[in-house]
Design a protein around this motif. Structure first.
Motif, PDB file in Angstrom:
ATOM      1  N   GLY A  38      60.250  24.062 -12.514  1.00  0.00           N
ATOM      2  CA  GLY A  38      61.307  23.219 -13.075  1.00  0.00           C
ATOM      3  C   GLY A  38      61.515  23.322 -14.562  1.00  0.00           C
ATOM      4  O   GLY A  38      62.392  22.640 -15.116  1.00  0.00           O
ATOM      5  N   ALA A  39      60.731  24.143 -15.257  1.00  0.00           N
ATOM      6  CA  ALA A  39      60.915  24.308 -16.702  1.00  0.00           C
ATOM      7  C   ALA A  39      62.186  25.106 -16.977  1.00  0.00           C
ATOM      8  O   ALA A  39      62.735  25.777 -16.096  1.00  0.00           O
ATOM      9  CB  ALA A  39      59.711  25.004 -17.317  1.00  0.00           C
ATOM     10  N   ARG A  40      62.627  25.066 -18.233  1.00  0.00           N
ATOM     11  CA  ARG A  40      63.875  25.713 -18.616  1.00  0.00           C
ATOM     12  C   ARG A  40      63.649  26.569 -19.854  1.00  0.00           C
ATOM     13  O   ARG A  40      63.008  26.127 -20.806  1.00  0.00           O
ATOM     14  CB  ARG A  40      64.932  24.641 -18.891  1.00  0.00           C
ATOM     15  CG  ARG A  40      66.294  25.139 -19.320  1.00  0.00           C
ATOM     16  CD  ARG A  40      67.278  23.973 -19.348  1.00  0.00           C
ATOM     17  NE  ARG A  40      66.833  22.899 -20.203  1.00  0.00           N
ATOM     18  CZ  ARG A  40      67.161  22.788 -21.502  1.00  0.00           C
ATOM     19  NH1 ARG A  40      67.915  23.712 -22.087  1.00  0.00           N
ATOM     20  NH2 ARG A  40      66.708  21.768 -22.219  1.00  0.00           N
ATOM     21  N   ILE A  41      64.172  27.779 -19.847  1.00  0.00           N
ATOM     22  CA  ILE A  41      64.064  28.689 -20.992  1.00  0.00           C
ATOM     23  C   ILE A  41      65.307  28.538 -21.861  1.00  0.00           C
ATOM     24  O   ILE A  41      66.433  28.634 -21.371  1.00  0.00           O
ATOM     25  CB  ILE A  41      63.930  30.152 -20.523  1.00  0.00           C
ATOM     26  CG1 ILE A  41      62.634  30.342 -19.737  1.00  0.00           C
ATOM     27  CG2 ILE A  41      63.980  31.107 -21.702  1.00  0.00           C
ATOM     28  CD1 ILE A  41      62.509  31.713 -19.090  1.00  0.00           C
ATOM     29  N   THR A  42      65.100  28.300 -23.169  1.00  0.00           N
ATOM     30  CA  THR A  42      66.241  28.189 -24.078  1.00  0.00           C
ATOM     31  C   THR A  42      66.465  29.457 -24.889  1.00  0.00           C
ATOM     32  O   THR A  42      67.543  29.639 -25.446  1.00  0.00           O
ATOM     33  CB  THR A  42      66.062  26.997 -25.037  1.00  0.00           C
ATOM     34  OG1 THR A  42      64.875  27.197 -25.826  1.00  0.00           O
ATOM     35  CG2 THR A  42      65.943  25.690 -24.264  1.00  0.00           C
ATOM     36  N   THR A  43      65.482  30.299 -24.958  1.00  0.00           N
ATOM     37  CA  THR A  43      65.651  31.624 -25.556  1.00  0.00           C
ATOM     38  C   THR A  43      64.508  32.513 -25.092  1.00  0.00           C
ATOM     39  O   THR A  43      63.414  32.024 -24.806  1.00  0.00           O
ATOM     40  CB  THR A  43      65.679  31.577 -27.100  1.00  0.00           C
ATOM     41  OG1 THR A  43      66.078  32.864 -27.606  1.00  0.00           O
ATOM     42  CG2 THR A  43      64.332  31.223 -27.693  1.00  0.00           C
ATOM     43  N   GLY A  44      64.771  33.814 -24.997  1.00  0.00           N
ATOM     44  CA  GLY A  44      63.740  34.759 -24.599  1.00  0.00           C
ATOM     45  C   GLY A  44      63.504  34.765 -23.102  1.00  0.00           C
ATOM     46  O   GLY A  44      64.430  34.627 -22.298  1.00  0.00           O
ATOM     47  N   GLY A  45      62.248  34.950 -22.730  1.00  0.00           N
ATOM     48  CA  GLY A  45      61.885  34.934 -21.328  1.00  0.00           C
ATOM     49  C   GLY A  45      61.868  36.284 -20.651  1.00  0.00           C
ATOM     50  O   GLY A  45      61.763  36.360 -19.427  1.00  0.00           O
ATOM     51  N   HIS A  46      61.962  37.358 -21.441  1.00  0.00           N
ATOM     52  CA  HIS A  46      61.979  38.689 -20.840  1.00  0.00           C
ATOM     53  C   HIS A  46      60.995  39.616 -21.553  1.00  0.00           C
ATOM     54  O   HIS A  46      60.864  39.572 -22.777  1.00  0.00           O
ATOM     55  CB  HIS A  46      63.382  39.306 -20.897  1.00  0.00           C
ATOM     56  CG  HIS A  46      64.407  38.537 -20.148  1.00  0.00           C
ATOM     57  ND1 HIS A  46      65.221  37.604 -20.763  1.00  0.00           N
ATOM     58  CD2 HIS A  46      64.740  38.540 -18.827  1.00  0.00           C
ATOM     59  CE1 HIS A  46      66.027  37.081 -19.862  1.00  0.00           C
ATOM     60  NE2 HIS A  46      65.755  37.616 -18.682  1.00  0.00           N
ATOM     61  N   GLY A  47      60.337  40.457 -20.781  1.00  0.00           N
ATOM     62  CA  GLY A  47      59.507  41.511 -21.329  1.00  0.00           C
ATOM     63  C   GLY A  47      60.230  42.833 -21.230  1.00  0.00           C
ATOM     64  O   GLY A  47      61.226  42.961 -20.510  1.00  0.00           O
ATOM     65  N   SER A  48      59.751  43.816 -21.955  1.00  0.00           N
ATOM     66  CA  SER A  48      60.368  45.133 -21.922  1.00  0.00           C
ATOM     67  C   SER A  48      59.963  45.882 -20.657  1.00  0.00           C
ATOM     68  O   SER A  48      58.900  45.644 -20.092  1.00  0.00           O
ATOM     69  CB  SER A  48      59.948  45.940 -23.149  1.00  0.00           C
ATOM     70  OG  SER A  48      58.534  46.083 -23.171  1.00  0.00           O
ATOM     71  N   GLU A  49      60.827  46.779 -20.211  1.00  0.00           N
ATOM     72  CA  GLU A  49      60.490  47.600 -19.043  1.00  0.00           C
ATOM     73  C   GLU A  49      59.457  48.652 -19.403  1.00  0.00           C
ATOM     74  O   GLU A  49      58.674  49.097 -18.559  1.00  0.00           O
ATOM     75  CB  GLU A  49      61.751  48.252 -18.481  1.00  0.00           C
ATOM     76  CG  GLU A  49      62.741  47.248 -17.894  1.00  0.00           C
ATOM     77  CD  GLU A  49      63.923  47.940 -17.243  1.00  0.00           C
ATOM     78  OE1 GLU A  49      63.945  49.196 -17.202  1.00  0.00           O
ATOM     79  OE2 GLU A  49      64.835  47.226 -16.776  1.00  0.00           O
ATOM     80  N   THR A  50      59.478  49.092 -20.650  1.00  0.00           N
ATOM     81  CA  THR A  50      58.469  50.022 -21.142  1.00  0.00           C
ATOM     82  C   THR A  50      57.800  49.414 -22.363  1.00  0.00           C
ATOM     83  O   THR A  50      58.437  48.716 -23.148  1.00  0.00           O
ATOM     84  CB  THR A  50      59.100  51.379 -21.527  1.00  0.00           C
ATOM     85  OG1 THR A  50      60.097  51.163 -22.542  1.00  0.00           O
ATOM     86  CG2 THR A  50      59.735  52.036 -20.323  1.00  0.00           C
ATOM     87  N   GLY A  51      56.537  49.675 -22.522  1.00  0.00           N
ATOM     88  CA  GLY A  51      55.826  49.091 -23.649  1.00  0.00           C
ATOM     89  C   GLY A  51      55.373  47.671 -23.349  1.00  0.00           C
ATOM     90  O   GLY A  51      55.677  47.100 -22.302  1.00  0.00           O
ATOM     91  N   ALA A  52      54.663  47.100 -24.284  1.00  0.00           N
ATOM     92  CA  ALA A  52      54.062  45.778 -24.084  1.00  0.00           C
ATOM     93  C   ALA A  52      54.794  44.701 -24.862  1.00  0.00           C
ATOM     94  O   ALA A  52      54.190  43.766 -25.385  1.00  0.00           O
ATOM     95  CB  ALA A  52      52.588  45.814 -24.488  1.00  0.00           C
ATOM     96  N   PHE A  53      56.109  44.812 -24.947  1.00  0.00           N
ATOM     97  CA  PHE A  53      56.897  43.856 -25.725  1.00  0.00           C
ATOM     98  C   PHE A  53      57.314  42.657 -24.882  1.00  0.00           C
ATOM     99  O   PHE A  53      57.623  42.791 -23.694  1.00  0.00           O
ATOM    100  CB  PHE A  53      58.147  44.538 -26.287  1.00  0.00           C
ATOM    101  CG  PHE A  53      57.852  45.688 -27.210  1.00  0.00           C
ATOM    102  CD1 PHE A  53      57.560  45.473 -28.547  1.00  0.00           C
ATOM    103  CD2 PHE A  53      57.846  46.988 -26.724  1.00  0.00           C
ATOM    104  CE1 PHE A  53      57.270  46.530 -29.387  1.00  0.00           C
ATOM    105  CE2 PHE A  53      57.562  48.060 -27.564  1.00  0.00           C
ATOM    106  CZ  PHE A  53      57.266  47.826 -28.901  1.00  0.00           C
ATOM    107  N   TYR A  54      57.307  41.487 -25.521  1.00  0.00           N
ATOM    108  CA  TYR A  54      57.809  40.278 -24.875  1.00  0.00           C
ATOM    109  C   TYR A  54      58.587  39.479 -25.908  1.00  0.00           C
ATOM    110  O   TYR A  54      58.123  39.273 -27.033  1.00  0.00           O
ATOM    111  CB  TYR A  54      56.675  39.432 -24.296  1.00  0.00           C
ATOM    112  CG  TYR A  54      57.166  38.411 -23.303  1.00  0.00           C
ATOM    113  CD1 TYR A  54      57.363  38.748 -21.973  1.00  0.00           C
ATOM    114  CD2 TYR A  54      57.469  37.110 -23.702  1.00  0.00           C
ATOM    115  CE1 TYR A  54      57.838  37.830 -21.055  1.00  0.00           C
ATOM    116  CE2 TYR A  54      57.955  36.185 -22.796  1.00  0.00           C
ATOM    117  CZ  TYR A  54      58.141  36.547 -21.473  1.00  0.00           C
ATOM    118  OH  TYR A  54      58.631  35.631 -20.574  1.00  0.00           O
ATOM    119  N   GLU A  55      59.761  39.006 -25.523  1.00  0.00           N
ATOM    120  CA  GLU A  55      60.637  38.312 -26.458  1.00  0.00           C
ATOM    121  C   GLU A  55      60.046  36.979 -26.923  1.00  0.00           C
ATOM    122  O   GLU A  55      59.345  36.309 -26.149  1.00  0.00           O
ATOM    123  CB  GLU A  55      61.979  38.019 -25.787  1.00  0.00           C
ATOM    124  CG  GLU A  55      62.775  39.225 -25.374  1.00  0.00           C
ATOM    125  CD  GLU A  55      64.019  38.844 -24.601  1.00  0.00           C
ATOM    126  OE1 GLU A  55      65.007  39.585 -24.692  1.00  0.00           O
ATOM    127  OE2 GLU A  55      63.992  37.809 -23.904  1.00  0.00           O
TER     128      GLU A  55
END
Length: 208
Positions: free
Chosen positions: A74-91
């Motif tokens: 039930g939580a809500r994301i206000t920005t971000g919430g995605h990781g990269s398909e390659t590499g270890a990046f997360y917004e």
């Protein structure tokens, strides 16, 4: 932001859970969301980048899983919430309406994710803040006298009051509960490397 995003959130002293009074909730979410959204993510050696990769792809996936579980509850994301398909990046990510006790509030995130939980009174906030097996560092912001009173009630080895950077070589560093035993730094840290010797002896009897 400094408390949350130090080393991209991958630090033992990074803030994980944000307990915000309901009267300040909307403004806090709006301002934190805008600040997190403005952080530029990319390779660490690229000019202008403010947030690099996490330590591994496995860590990226762990962070993504914590966020996904919170949203499913039930939580809500206000920005971000995605990781990269390659590499270890997360917004840089802000998650609101997070249920206290969810994995996102009981796990050390070690990533650029801010989990926001609202409260109505200080006693409730202190109870929720102490409801964890961890206890390295806490941050309290507010009117000085009240913030200091709350700091004394928190089960944490270190508490920063109205500041985002607390570590200091002259001060003891360490936690309580499952966040470690003993202290580093300062005279308390030196004592950890010393051996105490106890000698017991009966005093001679003094004639009456």
């Amino acid at each position: 932001m400094v408390a949350k995003m130090r080393n991209g959130g991958s630090a033992c002293t990074a803030a994980n859970r944000f307990y915000v009074h309901r009267s300040l909730l909307a403004e806090f979410i709006e301002r934190l969301t805008a600040a997190m959204r403005a952080v530029r993510t990319g390779p660490g050696l690229q000019e202008g980048v403010q947030l690099g990769a996490l330590v591994s792809v496995a860590e990226r996936d762990k962070v993504a899983g914590l966020v996904a579980d919170a949203v499913a509850d039930g939580a809500r994301i206000t920005t971000g919430g995605h990781g990269s398909e390659t590499g270890a990046f997360y917004e840089p990510t802000v998650v609101t309406d997070v249920a206290h006790g969810s994995a996102l509030t009981t796990t050390e995130i070690f990533g650029p994710v801010a989990a926001i939980v609202s409260y109505d009174d200080v006693a409730e906030a202190v109870r929720m803040a102490n409801d964890t097996v961890h206890g390295l560092i806490a941050y309290v912001y507010g009117e000085q006298a009240l913030a200091l009173a709350v700091a004394h009630r928190l089960e944490s080895g270190m508490v920063a009051v109205n500041r985002a950077v607390l570590s200091d070589p002259a001060a003891p560093f360490g936690g309580v509960k499952q966040s470690g035993l003993g202290r580093e730094g300062s005279s308390e840290g030196i004592l950890e490397f010393l051996e105490e010797k106890y000698i017991g002896m009966d005093l001679p009897t003094v004639p009456a």
